[in-house]
Design an enzyme around this catalytic site. Structure first.
Site, PDB file in Angstrom:
ATOM      1  N   SER A  33       2.481  -4.137   7.445  1.00 36.42           N
ATOM      2  CA  SER A  33       1.376  -4.786   6.745  1.00 36.42           C
ATOM      3  C   SER A  33       1.271  -6.253   7.132  1.00 36.42           C
ATOM      4  O   SER A  33       2.259  -6.997   7.015  1.00 36.42           O
ATOM      5  CB  SER A  33       1.578  -4.685   5.229  1.00 36.42           C
ATOM      6  OG  SER A  33       1.643  -3.341   4.812  1.00 36.42           O
ATOM      7  N   ILE A 174      -7.960   0.041   1.523  1.00 33.26           N
ATOM      8  CA  ILE A 174      -7.107   1.174   1.148  1.00 33.26           C
ATOM      9  C   ILE A 174      -7.556   2.445   1.872  1.00 33.26           C
ATOM     10  O   ILE A 174      -6.739   3.195   2.423  1.00 33.26           O
ATOM     11  CB  ILE A 174      -7.137   1.382  -0.380  1.00 33.26           C
ATOM     12  CG1 ILE A 174      -6.440   0.221  -1.083  1.00 33.26           C
ATOM     13  CG2 ILE A 174      -6.475   2.712  -0.763  1.00 33.26           C
ATOM     14  CD1 ILE A 174      -6.693   0.171  -2.588  1.00 33.26           C
ATOM     15  N   ALA A 176      -9.131   2.821   4.628  1.00 33.55           N
ATOM     16  CA  ALA A 176      -8.899   2.790   6.076  1.00 33.55           C
ATOM     17  C   ALA A 176      -7.497   3.273   6.434  1.00 33.55           C
ATOM     18  O   ALA A 176      -7.284   3.870   7.501  1.00 33.55           O
ATOM     19  CB  ALA A 176      -9.116   1.373   6.612  1.00 33.55           C
ATOM     20  N   GLU A 177      -6.526   3.029   5.539  1.00 27.95           N
ATOM     21  CA  GLU A 177      -5.150   3.447   5.788  1.00 27.95           C
ATOM     22  C   GLU A 177      -4.869   4.870   5.338  1.00 27.95           C
ATOM     23  O   GLU A 177      -3.929   5.510   5.812  1.00 27.95           O
ATOM     24  CB  GLU A 177      -4.185   2.513   5.057  1.00 27.95           C
ATOM     25  CG  GLU A 177      -4.097   1.111   5.609  1.00 27.95           C
ATOM     26  CD  GLU A 177      -2.997   0.315   4.934  1.00 27.95           C
ATOM     27  OE1 GLU A 177      -2.847   0.429   3.702  1.00 27.95           O
ATOM     28  OE2 GLU A 177      -2.282  -0.404   5.638  1.00 27.95           O
TER      29      GLU A 177
END
Length: 234
Positions: A33, A174, A176-177
């Protein structure tokens, strides 16, 4: 040559089925991250070596989507937000690329990838479309994502709820992950995959719980990987 000690990390599979996937050792995703102080250069390199010793293939993936939008939503001026995102991602990209090269100089087993490089893959697109559809139709998923947004914003803005702009950007970040948590074997074309992170993944209770709706695939696992605690640490 620097010696990398990999036994300083311990993985805790999230479920008993995740343990089976860990033991299959087919593929691991190491999530990194941007802006998270846990991911120092030494830690990312250590994680890359740890995974390369245990899995046939490894992908170190870092989030690079919506980062500037996130900074802008949290109060930075547009130009400052872009500059901050570029600087942040430049540092993460270098750490991840150097770690992959250190763990696998041949470049055949360990890869470093931003999430943006995955969005054109058929597996990612299919999963992303499914997530978007469920966000429209599944109130449990919407409520779970909204709770994650609340938890993210509560320490960063005045007022827990945040503005509509802030909530929208956090939600897109969120989502996208989420395909990586849901079915990374379909994205990377592998038989099974363990998604490794230093904390329990967002939505893990939903993805690995009983019932219907959004659930991780049967060949998807999750492992929480942290520095090994010694007697001195206890």
């Amino acid at each position: 040559m620097t010696t990398i000690t990999t036994d300083i990390f311990t993985v805790r599979p999230y479920t008993s089925h995740c343990r089976v996937i860990e033991q299959e050792a087919c593929h691991a995703v190491i999530g990194v991250s941007p802006g998270n102080g846990f991911f120092t250069a030494d830690t990312v390199t250590g994680l890359a070596h740890w995974a390369a010793e245990r899995f046939a293939r490894v992908d170190i993936v870092y989030t690079d989507l919506h980062v500037a939008d996130m900074y802008e939503a949290l109060g930075y001026a547009p130009d400052d937000a872009r500059r901050k995102a570029v600087k942040n991602l430049r540092g993460v990209r270098a750490k991840v690329a150097n770690a992959a090269l250190s763990a696998d100089p041949s470049g055949t087993r360990v890869a470093a990838r931003p999430v943006s490089a995955l969005t054109g893959l058929p597996g990612y697109r299919r999963l992303s479309d499914r997530v978007e559809s469920l966000m429209a139709d599944d109130p449990v998923l919407r409520a779970t994502v909204a709770d994650l947004v609340d938890r993210f914003l509560q320490d960063k803005v005045t007022g827990r709820a945040g503005t509509p702009r802030q909530r929208d950007v956090c939600t897109r970040y969120i989502l996208a992950e989420l395909p990586l948590f849901l079915d990374s074997p379909a994205i990377f074309d592998v038989a099974s995959s363990l998604n490794c992170y230093h904390q329990v993944l967002p939505l893990a209770d939903l993805l690995y719980g009983p019932g219907h709706g959004l659930r991780a695939s049967r060949n998807q696992g999750h492992g929480i990987i942290n520095p090994t605690r010694t007697e001195a640490d206890r």
